[in-house]
Design an enzyme around this catalytic site. Structure first.
Site, PDB file in Angstrom:
ATOM      1  CG  PHE A 138      -2.344   0.299  -2.499  1.00 54.45           C
ATOM      2  CD1 PHE A 138      -3.248   1.321  -2.363  1.00 54.45           C
ATOM      3  CD2 PHE A 138      -2.809  -1.128  -2.650  1.00 54.45           C
ATOM      4  CE1 PHE A 138      -4.573   1.147  -2.168  1.00 54.45           C
ATOM      5  CE2 PHE A 138      -4.349  -1.429  -2.429  1.00 54.45           C
ATOM      6  CZ  PHE A 138      -5.142  -0.137  -2.319  1.00 54.45           C
ATOM      7  CG  ASP A 222       1.567  -6.262  -0.017  1.00 54.52           C
ATOM      8  OD1 ASP A 222       1.338  -7.267  -1.038  1.00 54.52           O
ATOM      9  OD2 ASP A 222       0.999  -5.416   0.228  1.00 54.52           O
ATOM     10  CE  LYS A 251      -3.856  -6.860  -6.931  1.00 55.28           C
ATOM     11  NZ  LYS A 251      -5.152  -6.461  -7.409  1.00 55.28           N
TER      12      LYS A 251
END
Length: 401
Positions: A138, A222, A251
């Site tokens: 993702f 990532d 985040k």
């Protein structure tokens, strides 16, 4: 406002991309605890989906934001920005990278990485544009990062996908076979968080690294969810004995203030003025927030706490596995841990929340994700395990296994 009124307004005015949410709205928080609009208390073991690493209302963080808001929030990138410069410097000092680009989210950070990989080869006069990613991955919600995301359920409603993305199984020979003279980079997550907290094996990652070197490709990691201490090191790649060409962060970097970052080695930093940018990226408030996050992590030895509490939480969850036939697996790194069940967990996650424990589902809907603030303590974990145990017991006894 009462929760019923909030839900009514949401249904009337908000584009429903989240379905029926858990019927709770939060008003305040402190540390690992959140309080809803009815002043009920909840243990936060999802941290805004691995975002609020310092917990809620950390006094040093709050003071820094207040100080910045009273001065300036935003100017623009037409001018130099002191906090932006200081944060870029700090990130390069604590990592093996030389250059940083700031944006507003993980998806934007991954977009920047994808564009940089293509730009790098364009500047070399090579038409290499393909990006290999892994199935079950993702990487974001933009069109390009949706194409990079190796899950068809996210791609189907928006087809045709942008070209140049290959989603390949996590098998080194299949990855090798997917490489051709147009391949620019391989992009992976070291822990496939949305994919069910699946941790990639160290040797497999090293093989990908070697493939990239042998084929003159860029290696992108990532770290949107795994970075900033979440997995027990500041950056998760530090546990894999490799250094990629590019990483992406978001985040936990802002502890709730939206910020994304792409870090790269100077030899691949090929962007020229006008080729990329961001209106809000790296503004005064976002970069002040990130500077304070990094400062607090260092001052309060938070990485050590992640290692200790991560092991403690995982141990407690493994003990539960021995008691319940419906628990298939417990896995993860640091304070990013998944508990896999033999049935869909959506209803159970809702019931956990209504009983005072906030988690989330991932991995096709049969994994409960635990991602508490990095400041979590044993007493929080013990309380969380008791709630989890009681709810799992009910589902286990229902014969859902």
């Amino acid at each position: 406002m009462k929760i019923d009124e909030i839900i009514s307004y949401d249904k009337q005015y908000y584009v429903n991309v989240f379905g029926d949410r858990i019927p709770i709205a939060f008003e305040k928080g402190e540390g690992c605890i959140l309080y809803d609009t009815e002043d009920r208390e909840y243990l936060d073991f999802i941290s805004g989906i691995s975002v609020c690493n310092l917990g809620h209302s950390h006094p040093k963080f709050v003071a820094a934001l207040k100080d910045q808001i009273e001065k300036l929030i935003h100017t623009s990138s037409l001018f130099y920005i002191e906090n932006q410069t200081l944060l870029a410097k700090k990130l390069c000092e604590i990592s093996p990278f030389d250059k940083v680009f700031f944006c507003n989210s993980g998806a934007e950070a991954n977009e920047a990485a994808i564009k940089l990989a293509r730009n790098y080869f364009y500047k070399k006069g090579s038409n290499r544009y393909k990006i290999i990613t892994l199935t079950n991955s993702f990487h974001g919600r933009t069109l390009a990062t949706t194409a990079a995301t190796g899950q068809k359920k996210y791609q189907k409603p928006f087809e045709p996908m942008p070209e140049g993305f290959l989603n390949v199984e996590a098998d080194i020979e299949k990855i090798r076979s997917a490489i051709d003279d147009k391949t620019a980079a391989i992009m992976i997550e070291l822990v496939q968080a949305e994919g069910g907290i699946k941790v990639l094996e160290k040797e497999f990652v090293k093989e990908i690294y070697t493939l990239c070197k042998e084929n003159d490709m860029l290696f992108i990691i990532d770290e949107v969810q795994t970075g900033i201490g979440r997995c027990g090191t500041l950056f998760c790649f530090e546990q894999y004995d490799i250094v990629p060409d590019i990483i992406t962060l978001a985040k936990g970097l802002g502890n709730g203030v939206p910020i994304g970052a792409m870090l790269c080695k100077k030899e691949v930093a090929s962007f020229e003025p006008g080729e990329h940018g961001s209106t809000f990226g790296g503004n005064l408030l976002a970069t002040r927030a990130a500077l304070e996050v990094l400062k607090i992590i260092e001052e309060e030895n938070i990485i050590d706490n992640v290692k200790n509490m991560g092991e403690y939480l995982k141990q407690k969850l493994w003990e539960l596995k021995e008691s319940f036939k419906s628990i298939v697996d417990v896995r993860g790194l640091g304070l990013l841990i998944g508990v896999e069940f033999s049935f869909p967990v959506k209803d159970m996650v809702k019931e956990l929340a209504l009983n005072g424990l906030l988690t989330s589902s991932c991995g096709g809907g049969n994994v409960v994700r635990f991602a508490p603030p990095l400041i979590v303590q044993k007493e929080h974990i013990d309380r969380a395990i008791e709630i989890f145990k009681e709810v799992v017991k009910r589902y286990d006894n229902m014969g859902r296994a």
